[in-house]
Design an enzyme around this catalytic site. Structure first.
Site, PDB file in Angstrom:
ATOM      1  CD  GLU A 273       6.960   8.984  38.716  1.00  0.00           C
ATOM      2  OE1 GLU A 273       7.248   8.288  37.718  1.00  0.00           O
ATOM      3  OE2 GLU A 273       7.794   9.688  39.302  1.00  0.00           O
ATOM      4  CG  HIS A 294      -3.712 -14.292  20.121  1.00  0.00           C
ATOM      5  ND1 HIS A 294      -4.463 -15.281  19.525  1.00  0.00           N
ATOM      6  CD2 HIS A 294      -3.739 -13.228  19.283  1.00  0.00           C
ATOM      7  CE1 HIS A 294      -4.916 -14.829  18.360  1.00  0.00           C
ATOM      8  NE2 HIS A 294      -4.484 -13.585  18.192  1.00  0.00           N
ATOM      9  CE  LYS A 408      14.079   9.665  41.709  1.00  0.00           C
ATOM     10  NZ  LYS A 408      14.237  10.857  40.900  1.00  0.00           N
TER      11      LYS A 408
HETATM   12  O1  PA5 Z   1       8.375  11.588  36.287  1.00  0.00           O
HETATM   13  C1  PA5 Z   1       9.238  11.713  37.138  1.00  0.00           C
HETATM   14  O2  PA5 Z   1       9.388  12.758  37.799  1.00  0.00           O
HETATM   15  C2  PA5 Z   1      10.217  10.592  37.416  1.00  0.00           C
HETATM   16  O3  PA5 Z   1       9.875   9.441  36.736  1.00  0.00           O
HETATM   17  C3  PA5 Z   1      11.635  11.030  37.011  1.00  0.00           C
HETATM   18  O4  PA5 Z   1      11.665  11.327  35.656  1.00  0.00           O
HETATM   19  C4  PA5 Z   1      12.657   9.944  37.326  1.00  0.00           C
HETATM   20  O5  PA5 Z   1      12.596   9.611  38.694  1.00  0.00           O
HETATM   21  C5  PA5 Z   1      14.057  10.404  36.978  1.00  0.00           C
HETATM   22  O6  PA5 Z   1      14.361  11.600  37.611  1.00  0.00           O
HETATM   23  P1  PA5 Z   1      15.565  12.502  37.164  1.00  0.00           P
HETATM   24  O7  PA5 Z   1      15.291  13.022  35.805  1.00  0.00           O
HETATM   25  O8  PA5 Z   1      15.649  13.580  38.185  1.00  0.00           O
HETATM   26  O9  PA5 Z   1      16.791  11.622  37.176  1.00  0.00           O
END
Ligand code: PA5
Length: 420
Positions: A273, A294, A408
């Site tokens: 990410e 394995h 989102k």
């Molecule tokens: O790393 C990130 O920014 C994302 O993975 C968020 O943690 C995830 O989308 C959840 O977001 P939020 O904490 O706003 O609900």
């Protein structure tokens, strides 16, 4: 701290230009830290409110058998990683911490059926206060608690971890009286494991959070050094980066520890990410030794030469299990008797690394002296810093996630949220 066996990779691979790039990148990252744009390296007792974590977690531990953590992505994986690494999954003692990070109706109902609602507290974690999965979990749980125990109890049993100022959850503290914890504004989800996000569930699970942040803090201090002989995370990231440029564009995280499997999953999210942007990025793969010998091991050793493997070994385990003699002397397994499971696990790790080496697959091995809170903090900070520095090498912002945000938005639109 911990040792890293570099397998001679650095001497062979790094040019003067690479070392210059490394220095420049540390400077740029530290500028962001100094300006307050990023806060994940600010882990110390002055900044983290340990008193609040201690009070809230003690209240949960004193009053409840289970804590269910509701959140997704960076709001779940860090805490899950810490809790899996440092607790006994099979133990019935103390408050058990569970992470439910999806909206699978069957799984969610399984959880509701299995817990005793009177003895369960909840921690809803969302920095934005708007992620559809987490907000729907929150709504379901709040209603369920209201129906079973009444509104006052429902509010009292849900702790909200969210942005200190912004988002839809924060106002619920004053308007309805929910107990709250904080995701600092300058720490994004996947870099938030060592804030209230991961530390509160860890404290409820009985983990020494002070030691976690001590380990992380020590590692964060190293991160400002431009010298690869001092800054291990810098050395690790430049070595990986150089290999990625040569086509080793898949990176495998392979701890030889079942308790660290969640770390592989957390690392995958952190890396993917943060760095998968603008058509660039190395693909991370989670693995676990010896199990994956394995399974994916065949691909790693003899498949396409595009993988860079990171092993994690543990020097000293808390327990050692001796492999006993058997009643009958049987060739196929009597050679194991007298050895220990640790010896076998280590032999498997070294053998795999040797097989990879012979097949020209690059790897490094991180050796944790012990799997404890201090070293866990150090390891997680190491990987966070390495990810952030790699973002600097690549010239991309490791701290945003436009692709995720787009997904989102489409979800909001499909579910009928106003304005989308
Ligand atoms: O790393 C990130 O920014 C994302 O993975 C968020 O943690 C995830 O989308 C959840 O977001 P939020 O904490 O706003 O609900």
């Amino acid at each position: 701290m911990f040792n890293i066996d570099w397998q001679n990779l650095t001497q062979k691979e790094l040019s003067r230009e690479h070392l210059e790039l490394a220095k420049r990148s540390v400077r740029d990252l530290m500028d962001k830290k100094r300006s307050g744009k990023i806060g994940f390296m600010d882990v110390n007792e002055g900044i983290i409110n340990l008193k609040r974590i201690d009070e809230t977690s003690s209240w949960v531990r004193d009053n409840f058998e289970d804590l269910v953590v509701l959140g997704i992505g960076g709001s779940s994986l860090g805490g899950k990683t810490i809790v899996s690494a440092l607790t006994n999954k099979f133990s019935k003692k103390g408050t058990k911490v569970h992470f439910v990070d999806n909206v699978d109706p069957d799984y969610f109902t399984d959880m509701l059926d299995a817990i005793d609602i009177k003895k369960t507290a909840f921690n809803v974690i969302s920095k934005s206060g708007s992620t559809a999965e987490t907000m729907s979990q929150f709504l379901v749980i709040y209603k369920h608690l209201c129906d079973k125990l009444g509104k006052k109890e429902a509010v009292s049993r849900i702790t909200l971890t969210t942005d200190p100022k912004k988002g839809a959850l924060r106002p619920l503290e004053s308007s309805m009286g929910f107990r709250t914890l904080e995701v600092p504004q300058n720490i994004g989800g996947r870099f938030s494991a060592l804030s209230d996000v991961g530390l509160f569930p860890a404290a409820v699970a009985g983990i020494d959070v002070k030691a976690l942040i001590e380990g992380a803090g020590e590692r964060a201090k190293q991160a400002s050094s431009e010298d690869i002989a001092v800054n291990d995370a810098l050395k690790y990231s430049i070595v990986k980066y150089v290999h990625a440029q040569k086509g080793y564009n898949t990176c495998v995280m392979m701890p030889y520890s079942t308790k660290l499997f969640e770390l592989s999953l957390w690392y995958v999210q952190l890396w993917a990410e943060s760095l998968g942007k603008q058509g660039k990025g190395q693909t991370p793969i989670p693995a676990i030794g010896a199990t994956d010998q394995h399974s994916q091991g065949q691909l790693f050793i003899e498949g396409p030469k595009d993988k860079f493997i990171t092993f994690i070994g543990i020097k000293r385990h808390d327990n050692n299990v001796k492999i006993p003699e058997f009643d009958v002397d049987i060739d196929a397994f009597s050679y194991l008797s007298g050895h220990t499971m640790k010896e076998l696990l280590d032999a498997e790790m070294h053998s795999t690394q040797k097989a990879l080496y012979e097949n020209k697959v690059p790897s490094v091995r991180i050796e944790l002296p012990k799997l404890d809170a201090y070293h866990m903090g150090s390891l997680m900070m190491f990987l966070e810093v390495a990810t952030a520095i790699t973002g600097e090498f690549m010239g991309i912002d490791a701290f945003d996630q436009p692709g995720v945000e787009l997904g989102k938005k489409y979800t909001y639109q499909m579910m009928g949220r106003k304005g989308y």
